[in-house]
Design a protein around this motif. Structure first.
Motif, PDB file in Angstrom:
ATOM      1  N   ASP A 208       0.838  -1.191   0.000  1.00 25.73           N
ATOM      2  CA  ASP A 208       0.000   0.000   0.000  1.00 25.73           C
ATOM      3  C   ASP A 208       0.877   1.246   0.000  1.00 25.73           C
ATOM      4  N   ASP A 209       0.258   2.422   0.097  1.00 28.68           N
ATOM      5  CA  ASP A 209       1.027   3.658  -0.010  1.00 28.68           C
ATOM      6  C   ASP A 209       1.929   3.904   1.193  1.00 28.68           C
ATOM      7  N   ALA A 210       1.765   3.089   2.255  1.00 29.17           N
ATOM      8  CA  ALA A 210       2.658   3.177   3.415  1.00 29.17           C
ATOM      9  C   ALA A 210       3.694   2.063   3.402  1.00 29.17           C
ATOM     10  N   HIS A 211       3.786   1.342   2.281  1.00 30.69           N
ATOM     11  CA  HIS A 211       4.762   0.260   2.079  1.00 30.69           C
ATOM     12  C   HIS A 211       4.456  -0.981   2.916  1.00 30.69           C
ATOM     13  N   ARG A 212       3.202  -1.169   3.297  1.00 30.34           N
ATOM     14  CA  ARG A 212       2.803  -2.358   4.048  1.00 30.34           C
ATOM     15  C   ARG A 212       2.209  -3.385   3.083  1.00 30.34           C
TER      16      ARG A 212
END
Length: 264
Positions: A208-212
């Motif tokens: 996702d956009d938080a790198h998760r």
């Protein structure tokens, strides 16, 4: 004429560069991907579902995991051999809730037992390896560590996953580089029996956009092919993570509820 054309050319180049920048992904290799995702998930929890497909067989699991660099804790339920089975992974120890119809085999009828691939008790000897892998294959930290040690990035880009914009990475995992820590329940002995036919297996990761991680797919078709199973057989593990940031108080069962089945 040149003065007139130059601004137009610059505008076109700027538009093209802007479009490329919009498609740029965050990580250029497997190690950077693993490190970035590990940092983004350290100390956080998520819910997950896992679908395991092997030919005509299919198994599902669901639960929640709290990820940490020191070790992931998770609580899950899976349909092991067609029966629901509750598992917990805490401090790298797997606990299984004993089905009520066989609980009389546990001294005192206690509901939980420790499960180990090399355990001497009958439960571990029959199903210890499978249960241990069932729990650990849902650990995103373990998958990222395997990518860090044995992954090669082959393709990257952007993709929508259920309407959510993600970064999508395709990688190859070198089985030889993993040593004995193999994914998907594969043992070093089983890989050795394939006489070098199994080199790499594909893995895909969506962030996702938080790198998760929001989805990890491990393609096991090369394992079946190396074992002589027809190419038409499909085998893969699809794990999806959601609600990162959820609260997850995952603890080992109380000591008074943990029994030990005597070695047979």
């Amino acid at each position: 004429m040149r003065r007139t054309a130059l601004p137009a050319v610059m505008l076109v180049l700027g538009a093209l560069l802007g479009a490329c920048d919009g498609e740029t992904v965050s990580f250029a290799d497997a190690r950077a991907l693993a490190d970035g995702a590990a940092s983004a998930t350290d100390g956080k929890a998520a819910k997950f579902t896992t679908d395991v497909t092997a030919g005509t067989m299919r198994s599902k699991s669901q639960g929640q995991a709290r990820v940490a660099r020191t070790g992931t804790a998770l609580a899950m339920t899976t349909d092991f051999l067609g029966e629901p089975l509750e598992l917990r992974l805490v401090d790298k120890v797997v606990f299984a809730k004993v089905p009520e119809n066989v609980r009389e085999d546990v001294p005192g009828g206690k509901p939980w037992v420790k499960v180990s691939p090399d355990g001497a008790d009958p439960f571990s000897q029959v199903a210890g390896g499978s249960i241990d892998q069932l729990a650990k294959q849902n650990d995103p930290g373990r998958a990222l560590d395997q990518l860090r040690r044995a992954g090669t990035l082959t393709e990257s880009g952007h993709a929508d996953l259920d309407g959510v914009s993600t970064e999508h990475y395709r990688l190859d995992v070198d089985m030889a580089a993993l040593g004995g820590d193999l994914p998907a329940g594969l043992s070093a002995e089983a890989v050795g029996e394939l006489n070098g036919k199994l080199g790499k297996i594909p893995m895909e990761v969506w962030l996702d956009d938080a790198h998760r991680p929001v989805q990890i797919v491990l393609d096991l078709a090369p394992v079946l092919a190396a074992s002589g199973v027809p190419d038409s057989a499909m085998a893969r593990i699809v794990t999806r993570y959601r609600e990162w940031g959820t609260q997850a108080d995952i603890q080992a069962p109380p000591p008074e509820e943990i029994g030990e089945i005597p070695a047979g």
